[in-house]
Design an enzyme around this catalytic site. Structure first.
Site, PDB file in Angstrom:
ATOM      1  N   TYR A   1       0.852  -1.196   0.000  1.00 44.48           N
ATOM      2  CA  TYR A   1       0.000   0.000   0.000  1.00 44.48           C
ATOM      3  C   TYR A   1       0.886   1.244   0.000  1.00 44.48           C
ATOM      4  CZ  TYR A   1      -3.819  -3.164   0.718  1.00 44.48           C
ATOM      5  OH  TYR A   1      -4.717  -4.173   0.526  1.00 44.48           O
TER       6      TYR A   1
ATOM      7  N   CYS B   1       5.765   5.263  -4.749  1.00 43.89           N
ATOM      8  CA  CYS B   1       6.136   6.523  -4.088  1.00 43.89           C
ATOM      9  C   CYS B   1       6.450   6.328  -2.609  1.00 43.89           C
ATOM     10  CB  CYS B   1       4.999   7.528  -4.259  1.00 43.89           C
ATOM     11  SG  CYS B   1       5.320   9.102  -3.472  1.00 43.89           S
TER      12      CYS B   1
ATOM     13  N   HIS C   1      10.464  38.848   5.363  1.00 45.70           N
ATOM     14  CA  HIS C   1      11.910  39.027   5.241  1.00 45.70           C
ATOM     15  C   HIS C   1      12.581  38.504   6.501  1.00 45.70           C
ATOM     16  CE1 HIS C   1      15.716  40.751   4.063  1.00 45.70           C
ATOM     17  NE2 HIS C   1      15.841  41.244   5.291  1.00 45.70           N
TER      18      HIS C   1
ATOM     19  N   VAL D   1      17.847   4.630 -15.435  1.00 40.31           N
ATOM     20  CA  VAL D   1      17.751   5.297 -16.737  1.00 40.31           C
ATOM     21  C   VAL D   1      16.316   5.628 -17.135  1.00 40.31           C
ATOM     22  CG1 VAL D   1      19.890   4.273 -17.608  1.00 40.31           C
ATOM     23  CG2 VAL D   1      17.716   3.101 -17.990  1.00 40.31           C
ATOM     24  N   GLY D   2      15.403   5.599 -16.193  1.00 43.62           N
ATOM     25  CA  GLY D   2      14.029   5.984 -16.525  1.00 43.62           C
ATOM     26  C   GLY D   2      13.039   4.923 -16.099  1.00 43.62           C
ATOM     27  N   ARG D   3      11.764   5.226 -16.310  1.00 43.57           N
ATOM     28  CA  ARG D   3      10.698   4.323 -15.883  1.00 43.57           C
ATOM     29  C   ARG D   3       9.728   4.089 -17.032  1.00 43.57           C
ATOM     30  NH1 ARG D   3      10.581   3.323 -10.709  1.00 43.57           N
ATOM     31  NH2 ARG D   3       8.343   2.935 -10.563  1.00 43.57           N
TER      32      ARG D   3
ATOM     33  N   LYS E   1      13.635  10.679  -0.168  1.00 39.33           N
ATOM     34  CA  LYS E   1      13.747  11.978   0.521  1.00 39.33           C
ATOM     35  C   LYS E   1      14.230  11.799   1.960  1.00 39.33           C
ATOM     36  CE  LYS E   1      12.993  12.939  -3.021  1.00 39.33           C
ATOM     37  NZ  LYS E   1      12.592  12.258  -4.267  1.00 39.33           N
TER      38      LYS E   1
ATOM     39  N   ILE F   1      16.374  10.795 -10.744  1.00 42.82           N
ATOM     40  CA  ILE F   1      16.620   9.787  -9.703  1.00 42.82           C
ATOM     41  C   ILE F   1      18.126   9.538  -9.577  1.00 42.82           C
ATOM     42  CG2 ILE F   1      16.179   7.403  -8.988  1.00 42.82           C
ATOM     43  CD1 ILE F   1      13.477   7.571 -10.398  1.00 42.82           C
TER      44      ILE F   1
HETATM   45  P1  FAD Z   1       2.610   3.431  -8.284  1.00 45.44           P
HETATM   46  O1  FAD Z   1       3.010   4.232  -7.127  1.00 45.44           O
HETATM   47  O2  FAD Z   1       3.683   2.775  -9.081  1.00 45.44           O
HETATM   48  O3  FAD Z   1       1.586   2.342  -7.754  1.00 45.44           O
HETATM   49  C1  FAD Z   1       1.076   1.338  -8.584  1.00 45.44           C
HETATM   50  C2  FAD Z   1       0.680   0.158  -7.712  1.00 45.44           C
HETATM   51  O4  FAD Z   1      -0.061  -0.769  -8.503  1.00 45.44           O
HETATM   52  C3  FAD Z   1       1.879  -0.615  -7.155  1.00 45.44           C
HETATM   53  O5  FAD Z   1       1.809  -0.647  -5.757  1.00 45.44           O
HETATM   54  C4  FAD Z   1       1.731  -2.016  -7.769  1.00 45.44           C
HETATM   55  O6  FAD Z   1       2.138  -3.033  -6.878  1.00 45.44           O
HETATM   56  C5  FAD Z   1       0.237  -2.084  -8.035  1.00 45.44           C
HETATM   57  N1  FAD Z   1      -0.157  -3.010  -9.102  1.00 45.44           N
HETATM   58  C6  FAD Z   1       0.336  -3.097 -10.369  1.00 45.44           C
HETATM   59  N2  FAD Z   1      -0.346  -4.025 -11.070  1.00 45.44           N
HETATM   60  C7  FAD Z   1      -1.295  -4.538 -10.232  1.00 45.44           C
HETATM   61  C8  FAD Z   1      -2.311  -5.495 -10.383  1.00 45.44           C
HETATM   62  N3  FAD Z   1      -2.527  -6.121 -11.544  1.00 45.44           N
HETATM   63  N4  FAD Z   1      -3.080  -5.802  -9.316  1.00 45.44           N
HETATM   64  C9  FAD Z   1      -2.897  -5.171  -8.125  1.00 45.44           C
HETATM   65  N5  FAD Z   1      -1.958  -4.222  -7.932  1.00 45.44           N
HETATM   66  C10 FAD Z   1      -1.169  -3.905  -8.972  1.00 45.44           C
HETATM   67  N6  FAD Z   1       7.465  11.341  -7.719  1.00 45.44           N
HETATM   68  C11 FAD Z   1       7.284  12.566  -7.185  1.00 45.44           C
HETATM   69  O7  FAD Z   1       6.266  13.194  -7.459  1.00 45.44           O
HETATM   70  N7  FAD Z   1       8.218  13.120  -6.335  1.00 45.44           N
HETATM   71  C12 FAD Z   1       9.358  12.481  -6.022  1.00 45.44           C
HETATM   72  O8  FAD Z   1      10.180  13.004  -5.259  1.00 45.44           O
HETATM   73  C13 FAD Z   1       9.586  11.179  -6.560  1.00 45.44           C
HETATM   74  N8  FAD Z   1      10.704  10.492  -6.242  1.00 45.44           N
HETATM   75  C14 FAD Z   1      10.879   9.237  -6.746  1.00 45.44           C
HETATM   76  C15 FAD Z   1      12.033   8.545  -6.415  1.00 45.44           C
HETATM   77  C16 FAD Z   1      12.256   7.274  -6.895  1.00 45.44           C
HETATM   78  C17 FAD Z   1      13.504   6.526  -6.509  1.00 45.44           C
HETATM   79  C18 FAD Z   1      11.258   6.662  -7.734  1.00 45.44           C
HETATM   80  C19 FAD Z   1      11.460   5.271  -8.252  1.00 45.44           C
HETATM   81  C20 FAD Z   1      10.101   7.345  -8.072  1.00 45.44           C
HETATM   82  C21 FAD Z   1       9.907   8.646  -7.594  1.00 45.44           C
HETATM   83  N9  FAD Z   1       8.761   9.379  -7.929  1.00 45.44           N
HETATM   84  C22 FAD Z   1       8.587  10.635  -7.417  1.00 45.44           C
HETATM   85  C23 FAD Z   1       7.723   8.855  -8.861  1.00 45.44           C
HETATM   86  C24 FAD Z   1       6.514   8.356  -8.072  1.00 45.44           C
HETATM   87  O9  FAD Z   1       6.921   7.317  -7.224  1.00 45.44           O
HETATM   88  C25 FAD Z   1       5.433   7.882  -9.044  1.00 45.44           C
HETATM   89  O10 FAD Z   1       5.143   8.919  -9.953  1.00 45.44           O
HETATM   90  C26 FAD Z   1       4.160   7.505  -8.309  1.00 45.44           C
HETATM   91  O11 FAD Z   1       4.399   6.470  -7.385  1.00 45.44           O
HETATM   92  C27 FAD Z   1       3.085   7.068  -9.304  1.00 45.44           C
HETATM   93  O12 FAD Z   1       1.928   6.680  -8.634  1.00 45.44           O
HETATM   94  P2  FAD Z   1       0.917   5.625  -9.270  1.00 45.44           P
HETATM   95  O13 FAD Z   1      -0.191   5.507  -8.290  1.00 45.44           O
HETATM   96  O14 FAD Z   1       0.627   5.975 -10.660  1.00 45.44           O
HETATM   97  O15 FAD Z   1       1.752   4.246  -9.340  1.00 45.44           O
END
Ligand code: FAD
Length: 605
Positions: A179, A183, A583, A409-411, A192, A323
């Site tokens: 859960y 993020c 200030h 290198v990206g997501r 962070k 990252i």
């Molecule tokens: P996610 O957080 O990826 O959640 C998706 C969830 O879906 C996961 O828990 C996964 O297990 C679940 N899931 C997938 N498929 C299924 C399925 N079939 N059934 C049930 N569950 C499933 N963003 C920021 O805004 N600020 C930051 O400072 C920042 N720092 C970051 C640092 C790092 C190292 C990384 C890797 C990312 C960072 N991000 C940051 C990006 C941020 O984490 C994501 O943009 C954010 O988590 C996206 O949210 P989401 O709900 O779309 O997906």
């Protein structure tokens, strides 16, 4: 019968203004909550939004016209909550009419616009029924039922679930791993927390100029435990909030088995859940560099890096995006020798050069070494560490040694866990799920939000999209608007941006004017010993409307709130520059940059 949309009461209390721009055009379907026009009054620039979904038939005014409250602006036909017009004739117009637009022509483009079908992508609404694959499982045949099934409990999914439950809907949230999603567990929050830990160590080691010296010993196990405590607090909070809102939480993997049914696999077996609405919030995952599959010991990804129990003496980081730069700074500040390999010619390649330069120079001061224009090619074990070969475009190779290599290198979107095909949904060529301005996919009752739908992949974007989707499901007016989507990089100094750069503003047809305040002229920056960087404000010269803000500054991520608010609400340079700021604070730099754009700055020239 066609109806006319009249200029509503204006937020700033004025009675009239000049119509500056249209955000809609004849033939367009506009979702409830979307911006339709921009009106400039004596006091501000106001975005006019529409409270219900309509199909625009004719624009009755032109940009430049004076318009008063109550004046008819355009004529329209009503549509139902799914954006279909009430008249069958409109459907006959064909796919064109499926376009729902809330993007500002001048704002950063979001991927939410569903355009005409070219045969390659998902089908627009009016073609759906004829091409759909019949579901294999119907809602009525299922073991369980819910009004709203949310798949994925990251920031997008859990916010959708809580919001939808607060609208009184029956909501089931399925999460396959943790859960809080990426993020809270493996991204924003743990990174962070470690950034803060490394800052404390670095400051303690480097306070000699202030007459403060200390021997610093970093116990990485304890630092990681503390970070885990922060994560646990927040993820526990998410579960608590969901439960308090009445959301049913299910630990499992959800896969569509039809348009109104999903199989949910849990530790106790699999059951089918029928739903009226579904929200796909499955997020994103790290892109693997070919040949560098993470093994948690020698080849690391960001999850491994955030869970390390001991510090490597040396670390090779592949990728100088946000990252990569955040983690490189953490390890360098904790005492690791860090070398960054990047195929482009500077750090943070998507940012403007003067921003990248400051971040690179500061990182170099913390001991990070850079190898630009090189690609990581392959690696081998070497005793207790690794040897990595890099290659330039010209084929020149270099051999580098380190304790471990970290690839960042990206997501990429996670759109392959949920069996989209069974619901009749296709992804685009990059794996993103196309959606409209409310987050609806080609199936009107199935929404997608967050990283799985589009760049930028940011937690606050996912949350905002979740709120909009929940409201749309509940039948409330809501639509996405990414024009004021902030972004921050938590390097030292931090980078924070929102809206348009000067170049983007010019490309969008504005006559941009910029103002800039160097942090070296800001008293508070000097008192916290961090005076590198600047705040830059970009505005439309004729109207003074703020279009974008870029900053490299201590706490830039916090300073950005004011800039985002200004853009979201169409504020002008005068409003920013004329607002008294405390200030001495870093936020004075925002005020001064706005004043500079008006040629009125006091503390810079
Ligand atoms: P996610 O957080 O990826 O959640 C998706 C969830 O879906 C996961 O828990 C996964 O297990 C679940 N899931 C997938 N498929 C299924 C399925 N079939 N059934 C049930 N569950 C499933 N963003 C920021 O805004 N600020 C930051 O400072 C920042 N720092 C970051 C640092 C790092 C190292 C990384 C890797 C990312 C960072 N991000 C940051 C990006 C941020 O984490 C994501 O943009 C954010 O988590 C996206 O949210 P989401 O709900 O779309 O997906």
């Amino acid at each position: 019968m066609g109806q006319q949309f009249q200029l509503p009461e204006l937020d700033d209390g004025t009675d009239d203004g000049t119509l500056v721009a249209w955000h809609v055009e004849p033939g367009e379907r506009v979702a409830a909550g979307s911006r339709v026009a921009e009106v400039e009054t004596d006091k501000s620039v106001i975005e006019v939004t529409i409270p219900e979904s309509v199909a625009v038939t004719e624009l009755l005014r032109a940009p430049g016209d004076t318009v008063a409250v109550g004046d008819a602006l355009f004529s329209y036909e009503e549509t139902d909550s799914d954006g279909e017009t009430d008249r069958a004739a409109t459907d006959d117009d064909g796919p064109k009419s499926a376009v729902t637009r809330t993007d500002d022509d001048d704002g950063p483009k979001s991927a939410v616009t569903r355009t005409d079908d070219d045969g390659s992508g998902p089908q627009p609404a009016t073609q759906r029924e004829s091409t759909e694959t019949r579901p294999t499982v119907h809602e009525g045949d299922t073991d369980d039922r819910t009004e709203v099934l949310v798949v994925g409990a990251g920031p997008g999914g859990y916010v959708t679930a809580i919001k939808a439950a607060r609208y009184g809907l029956d909501v089931t949230l399925v999460e396959k791993e943790a859960y809080g999603g990426t993020c809270l567990n493996f991204g924003c929050i743990p990174s962070k927390a470690l950034i803060h830990g490394s800052d404390v160590a670095h400051e303690a080691r480097n306070a000699g100029a202030l007459g403060i010296t200390a021997e610093v010993d970093v116990d990485v196990t304890q630092l990681v435990e503390w970070k885990d405590g922060v994560v646990d607090t927040l993820t526990g909070g998410v579960e608590g909030l969901c439960e308090a809102a009445g959301v049913t939480l299910v630990d499992g993997v959800a896969r569509f088995v039809g348009e109104h049914a999903a199989a949910v696999e849990t530790a106790d077996g699999t059951e089918t859940v029928g739903f009226e609405y579904a929200v796909v919030a499955t997020g994103s995952r790290l892109i693997e560099v070919p040949g560098f599959e993470p093994d948690g010991e020698y080849v690391l990804d960001s999850r491994d890096a955030l869970a390390m129990e001991s510090l490597p003496e040396s670390l090779l980081v592949v990728g100088a995006g946000y990252i990569g730069m955040e983690l490189s700074t953490v390890f360098a500040k904790l005492g690791t020798d860090v070398t960054v390999v990047e195929m482009f010619d500077d750090v943070l390649p998507i940012y403007e050069d003067d921003i990248s330069r400051i971040v690179r120079e500061q990182a170099s001061e913390y001991g990070v070494e850079f190898r630009f224009g090189e690609l990581a090619d392959h690696w081998e074990h070497d005793g207790d560490g690794v040897r990595v070969w890099t290659e330039t475009e010209d084929g020149e190779t270099t051999e580098l040694a380190a304790d471990a290599v970290l690839t960042v290198v990206g997501r990429e979107p996670v759109s392959d866990t949920v069996n989209l095909a069974a619901a009749g949904i296709e992804t685009d060529e990059d794996g993103f799920i196309p959606t409209d301005a409310q987050g609806r996919t080609v199936r009107d009752h199935i929404f997608a939000i967050g990283d799985v739908t589009s760049e930028p992949m940011l937690a606050h974007k996912a949350m905002h999209e979740g709120e909009v989707a929940a409201a749309a499901i509940a039948g409330e007016p809501a639509a996405l608007d990414h024009a004021a989507m902030p972004a921050a990089v938590f390097t030292d100094p931090e980078v924070a941006t929102v809206g348009l750069t000067s170049e983007e503003a010019a490309e969008a047809g504005y006559s941009p004017v910029t103002g800039q305040m160097p942090m070296s002229g800001n008293g508070r920056a000097l008192t916290v010993g961090s005076a590198d960087g600047f705040v830059r404000v970009v505005a439309d010269e004729p109207s003074g409307r703020v279009l974008g803000v870029q900053m490299v500054a201590p706490n830039a991520s916090e300073l950005l709130g004011e800039a985002t608010l200004a853009i979201e609400h169409g504020l002008t340079l005068e409003a920013l520059a004329g607002t008294v700021h405390t200030h001495p604070t870093l936020s004075e730099a925002v005020m001064e940059a706005a004043a500079d754009a008006r040629g009125e700055a006091i503390h810079t020239h």
